[in-house]
Scaffold this motif. Structure first.
Motif, PDB file in Angstrom:
ATOM      1  N   ALA A  54      17.117  12.004  59.885  1.00 58.83           N
ATOM      2  CA  ALA A  54      17.966  10.801  59.902  1.00 58.83           C
ATOM      3  C   ALA A  54      17.160   9.512  59.785  1.00 58.83           C
ATOM      4  CB  ALA A  54      18.801  10.773  61.181  1.00 58.83           C
TER       5      ALA A  54
ATOM      6  N   ILE B 244      21.108   8.347  53.697  1.00 62.14           N
ATOM      7  CA  ILE B 244      22.280   8.822  52.959  1.00 62.14           C
ATOM      8  C   ILE B 244      23.168   9.576  53.955  1.00 62.14           C
ATOM      9  CG2 ILE B 244      21.111   8.917  50.709  1.00 62.14           C
ATOM     10  CD1 ILE B 244      20.987  11.957  50.971  1.00 62.14           C
ATOM     11  N   ASP B 245      24.427   9.785  53.585  1.00 61.49           N
ATOM     12  CA  ASP B 245      25.356  10.507  54.457  1.00 61.49           C
ATOM     13  C   ASP B 245      24.829  11.904  54.751  1.00 61.49           C
ATOM     14  OD1 ASP B 245      27.069   8.346  54.496  1.00 61.49           O
ATOM     15  OD2 ASP B 245      28.414   9.159  52.958  1.00 61.49           O
ATOM     16  N   THR B 246      25.186  12.422  55.916  1.00 61.65           N
ATOM     17  CA  THR B 246      24.739  13.748  56.331  1.00 61.65           C
ATOM     18  C   THR B 246      25.928  14.583  56.760  1.00 61.65           C
ATOM     19  OG1 THR B 246      22.624  12.841  57.062  1.00 61.65           O
ATOM     20  CG2 THR B 246      23.229  15.001  57.912  1.00 61.65           C
ATOM     21  N   ALA B 247      26.016  15.778  56.205  1.00 58.61           N
ATOM     22  CA  ALA B 247      27.051  16.744  56.573  1.00 58.61           C
ATOM     23  C   ALA B 247      26.431  17.744  57.539  1.00 58.61           C
ATOM     24  CB  ALA B 247      27.589  17.446  55.332  1.00 58.61           C
ATOM     25  N   ASN B 248      26.507  17.451  58.833  1.00 55.64           N
ATOM     26  CA  ASN B 248      25.933  18.338  59.833  1.00 55.64           C
ATOM     27  C   ASN B 248      26.802  19.570  60.033  1.00 55.64           C
ATOM     28  OD1 ASN B 248      23.485  16.987  60.722  1.00 55.64           O
ATOM     29  ND2 ASN B 248      24.842  15.384  61.464  1.00 55.64           N
TER      30      ASN B 248
ATOM     31  N   PHE C 255      33.399  16.817  57.586  1.00 54.80           N
ATOM     32  CA  PHE C 255      32.720  15.906  56.663  1.00 54.80           C
ATOM     33  C   PHE C 255      33.478  15.897  55.344  1.00 54.80           C
ATOM     34  CE2 PHE C 255      29.727  15.003  53.228  1.00 54.80           C
ATOM     35  CZ  PHE C 255      29.212  13.788  53.657  1.00 54.80           C
ATOM     36  N   THR C 256      33.755  14.714  54.847  1.00 53.09           N
ATOM     37  CA  THR C 256      34.372  14.553  53.539  1.00 53.09           C
ATOM     38  C   THR C 256      33.429  13.717  52.689  1.00 53.09           C
ATOM     39  OG1 THR C 256      36.582  14.628  54.520  1.00 53.09           O
ATOM     40  CG2 THR C 256      36.397  13.739  52.276  1.00 53.09           C
ATOM     41  N   PRO C 257      32.868  14.299  51.622  1.00 47.21           N
ATOM     42  CA  PRO C 257      31.955  13.530  50.775  1.00 47.21           C
ATOM     43  C   PRO C 257      32.667  12.338  50.135  1.00 47.21           C
ATOM     44  CG  PRO C 257      31.935  15.866  50.179  1.00 47.21           C
ATOM     45  CD  PRO C 257      33.058  15.662  51.147  1.00 47.21           C
ATOM     46  N   VAL C 258      31.931  11.248  50.004  1.00 50.54           N
ATOM     47  CA  VAL C 258      32.451  10.064  49.328  1.00 50.54           C
ATOM     48  C   VAL C 258      32.181  10.224  47.842  1.00 50.54           C
ATOM     49  CG1 VAL C 258      32.248   7.556  49.116  1.00 50.54           C
ATOM     50  CG2 VAL C 258      32.022   8.645  51.363  1.00 50.54           C
TER      51      VAL C 258
ATOM     52  N   GLN D 131      28.875   9.209  45.824  1.00 46.75           N
ATOM     53  CA  GLN D 131      27.763   8.991  46.756  1.00 46.75           C
ATOM     54  C   GLN D 131      27.058  10.316  47.078  1.00 46.75           C
ATOM     55  OE1 GLN D 131      26.711   5.970  47.992  1.00 46.75           O
ATOM     56  NE2 GLN D 131      28.211   5.143  46.552  1.00 46.75           N
TER      57      GLN D 131
ATOM     58  N   TYR E 295      24.861  13.015  49.419  1.00 40.27           N
ATOM     59  CA  TYR E 295      24.764  13.364  50.833  1.00 40.27           C
ATOM     60  C   TYR E 295      23.794  14.524  50.995  1.00 40.27           C
ATOM     61  CZ  TYR E 295      28.043  17.293  50.163  1.00 40.27           C
ATOM     62  OH  TYR E 295      28.645  18.453  49.751  1.00 40.27           O
TER      63      TYR E 295
END
Length: 133
Positions: free
Chosen positions: A15, A21-25, A30-33, A36, A38
């Protein structure tokens, strides 16, 4: 308890990479943009090593895999640049600590083969780690 601390040490380090950048843990919604990138980190524990009987010591081992997910049409270079940032942070010999647990990086991180994945360019980065407990 040690798996929780190992995960926290590695995810905290991840992190801290700039730019973020966004993180899908794992196991979180989690919904990807759209448009963008991730990253999706996975802790993949392996069989522990036991050096002796009776003292309770062991060595936890495994792979911390980060799947970089980039929108189509950006080419592989952008994802590869991010993979190299991850590789530089998690270099051989680096260590990351959470409370009393120190995770050590055993080898240079592996940047895998990129491929299409659900309409995105996915590039895996595998980090081999161990932790003496």
């Amino acid at each position: 308890m040690s798996q929780t601390k190992i995960r926290a040490a590695l995810e905290t380090a991840l992190a801290g990479i700039a730019p973020p950048i966004d993180t899908a843990n794992q196991n979180f919604a989690f919904t990807p943009v759209t448009g963008q990138p991730y990253q999706a980190p996975y802790l993949l524990p392996a069989e522990p090593n036991n050096w002796s009987l009776g003292d309770g010591s062991r060595q936890e081992r495994g792979i911390f895999q980060i799947n970089l997910q980039y929108p189509p049409g950006q080419g592989p270079g952008v994802a590869c640049a991010r993979a190299e940032l991850i590789q530089a942070l998690f270099h051989r010999g680096a260590s990351f600590t959470k409370d009393w647990v120190t995770v050590q990086i055993e080898r240079t991180a592996e940047i895998g083969e990129g491929r299409e994945d659900n309409g995105r360019w996915m590039l895996p980065v595998r980090i081999r780690w161990f932790c003496n407990l």
